[in-house]
Design a protein around this motif. Structure first.
Motif, short mmCIF file in Angstrom:
data_model
loop_
_atom_site.label_atom_id
_atom_site.label_comp_id
_atom_site.label_asym_id
_atom_site.label_seq_id
_atom_site.Cartn_x
_atom_site.Cartn_y
_atom_site.Cartn_z
N THR A 16 0.85 -1.18 0.00
CA THR A 16 0.00 0.00 0.00
C THR A 16 0.89 1.24 0.00
O THR A 16 1.56 1.54 0.99
N LEU A 17 0.89 1.92 -1.11
CA LEU A 17 1.72 3.11 -1.25
C LEU A 17 0.89 4.24 -1.84
O LEU A 17 0.15 4.02 -2.80
N ASP A 18 1.02 5.43 -1.26
CA ASP A 18 0.36 6.57 -1.90
C ASP A 18 1.24 7.05 -3.04
O ASP A 18 2.40 6.65 -3.19
N ALA A 19 0.67 7.91 -3.86
CA ALA A 19 1.36 8.34 -5.07
C ALA A 19 2.68 9.05 -4.76
O ALA A 19 3.69 8.83 -5.44
N ALA A 20 2.70 9.86 -3.72
CA ALA A 20 3.91 10.61 -3.39
C ALA A 20 5.04 9.68 -2.97
O ALA A 20 6.20 9.85 -3.38
N THR A 21 4.70 8.69 -2.15
CA THR A 21 5.72 7.73 -1.69
C THR A 21 6.26 6.92 -2.85
O THR A 21 7.47 6.68 -2.96
N GLU A 23 6.30 7.80 -6.01
CA GLU A 23 7.11 8.69 -6.87
C GLU A 23 8.52 8.84 -6.31
O GLU A 23 9.51 8.82 -7.06
N GLU A 58 -1.16 8.61 -11.85
CA GLU A 58 -2.18 7.79 -11.19
C GLU A 58 -3.51 8.49 -11.28
O GLU A 58 -3.67 9.62 -10.81
N GLY A 61 -7.43 5.01 -9.78
CA GLY A 61 -6.93 3.70 -9.40
C GLY A 61 -6.05 3.03 -10.43
O GLY A 61 -5.65 1.88 -10.27
N ARG A 63 -2.45 3.16 -12.54
CA ARG A 63 -1.12 3.73 -12.49
C ARG A 63 -0.37 3.45 -13.80
O ARG A 63 -0.44 2.35 -14.32
N THR A 131 -4.79 -0.87 -9.62
CA THR A 131 -4.84 -1.10 -8.18
C THR A 131 -6.19 -1.66 -7.74
O THR A 131 -6.27 -2.31 -6.70
#
Length: 320
Positions: A16-21, A23, A58, A61, A63, A131
């Motif tokens: 589980t990763l958000d877009a910022a992490t 990137e 992204e 959902g 990517r 996702t």
């Protein structure tokens, strides 16, 4: 931004990763120019090319990631000829035959000297990560290239568990049945004009293009025991492709209605908006129609065939 090929993988326990992490992680494994002694390198690049710097797009959902694969082209024949010539010079000078170890040392020296002067071939490889469905699709012509990209993603994330997408009914069996029995074909499935038929014995592979797949000639070959290992198909009006016996989809073509929808959207001449619009439409079309295809193949198999499940990998910071 329209994929031409798809190698499909099922994600297991996706991180589980958000877009910022994500990137940030991609930036740590970004593509860099080849060093003079690097034979090849793979790293993340911007899907938009010069139109943008983001390595991740992204939306809804879905990517989109892209990798740049660089490889120095040093033909083995050139290395062999130069090695043999240098070895012959040494043998003539010293009046003796060189040992195998000595010839290998000469070969290594030749490669070291010629590699910096070799041409560099660059290839961009795109990855689609759904996702919501837990799917990954790699736009690569070969499974080897697709799995190189998965290795890079695994190193980037620290761990990645995937298996090749597989179905309850083997694609070869289903494709053969669709050819033999028109009544068995799903209502929205249309045969194309390309097929590859394999024989069980030593009769090799028969490839046919621009042919009527319901013709007597094709039926006679099937009656002789051949099975379809590749088959051109169309999900009526939506997507056409060549289905392979490992569930790869090649020569993808998207329906006119989808292309018209993409062209009708207002992007304000913004290349990034165009990229993301095309990608969202394409990703949804791929996801929906892959689900239909898997359903026609008896549903997804609980045990993937082919490559074994990849396990968690410890990562050290190093060049790719």
């Amino acid at each position: 931004m329209w994929f031409k090929h798809l190698h499909l993988y099922r994600l297991h326990d996706a991180p589980t990763l958000d877009a910022a992490t994500l990137e940030e992680a991609l930036a740590e494994h970004a593509a860099r120019p080849l060093g003079s002694q690097d034979p090849r390198r793979l790293g993340w690049t911007a899907p938009a090319g010069r139109a943008g710097t983001a390595r991740l797009h992204e939306l809804q959902g879905q990517r989109l990631l892209s990798a740049l694969r660089q490889e120095r082209l040093l033909p083995s024949s050139v290395v062999r000829e130069e090695t043999e010539e240098r070895a012959a010079d040494v043998e003539a000078l010293e009046g003796r035959k060189l040992r195998r170890k000595e010839k290998l040392a000469i070969k290594e020296q030749v490669i070291e000297e010629l590699l910096p002067r070799a041409f560099v071939r660059s290839q961009k490889i795109d990855l689609w990560w759904d996702t919501r469905r837990g799917l990954i699709g790699v736009n690569a012509s070969s499974r080897t290239r697709a799995e190189e990209l998965l290795d890079l993603l695994r190193e980037t994330l620290g761990s990645l568990k995937v298996t090749p997408l597989s179905s309850q009914t083997l694609p070869m069996r289903a494709m053969t049945q669709w050819l033999v029995d028109p009544a068995s074909r799903p209502a929205d499935l249309v045969l194309g004009d390309q097929v590859e038929l394999k024989a069980k014995g030593d009769d090799g592979v028969l490839r046919a293009r621009q042919v009527d797949l319901d013709s007597d000639e094709i039926q006679q070959l099937l009656e002789g025991g051949r099975q379809a290992s590749k088959l051109a198909l169309e999900i009526e009006g939506r997507l056409s492709f060549v289905l392979h016996d490992d569930l790869a989809l090649k020569s993808l073509r998207f329906g006119d209605a989808l292309i018209d929808e993409a062209n009708a959207s207002d992007d304000g001449d913004d290349a990034l908006v165009r990229l993301e619009t095309d990608f969202v439409l394409m990703a949804e079309a791929m996801g929906t129609n892959i689900e239909r295809l898997i359903a026609w193949l008896g549903g997804e198999s609980g045990t993937a065939t082919g490559t074994t499940t990849d396990i968690t990998t410890d990562i050290t910071k190093s060049d790719v």
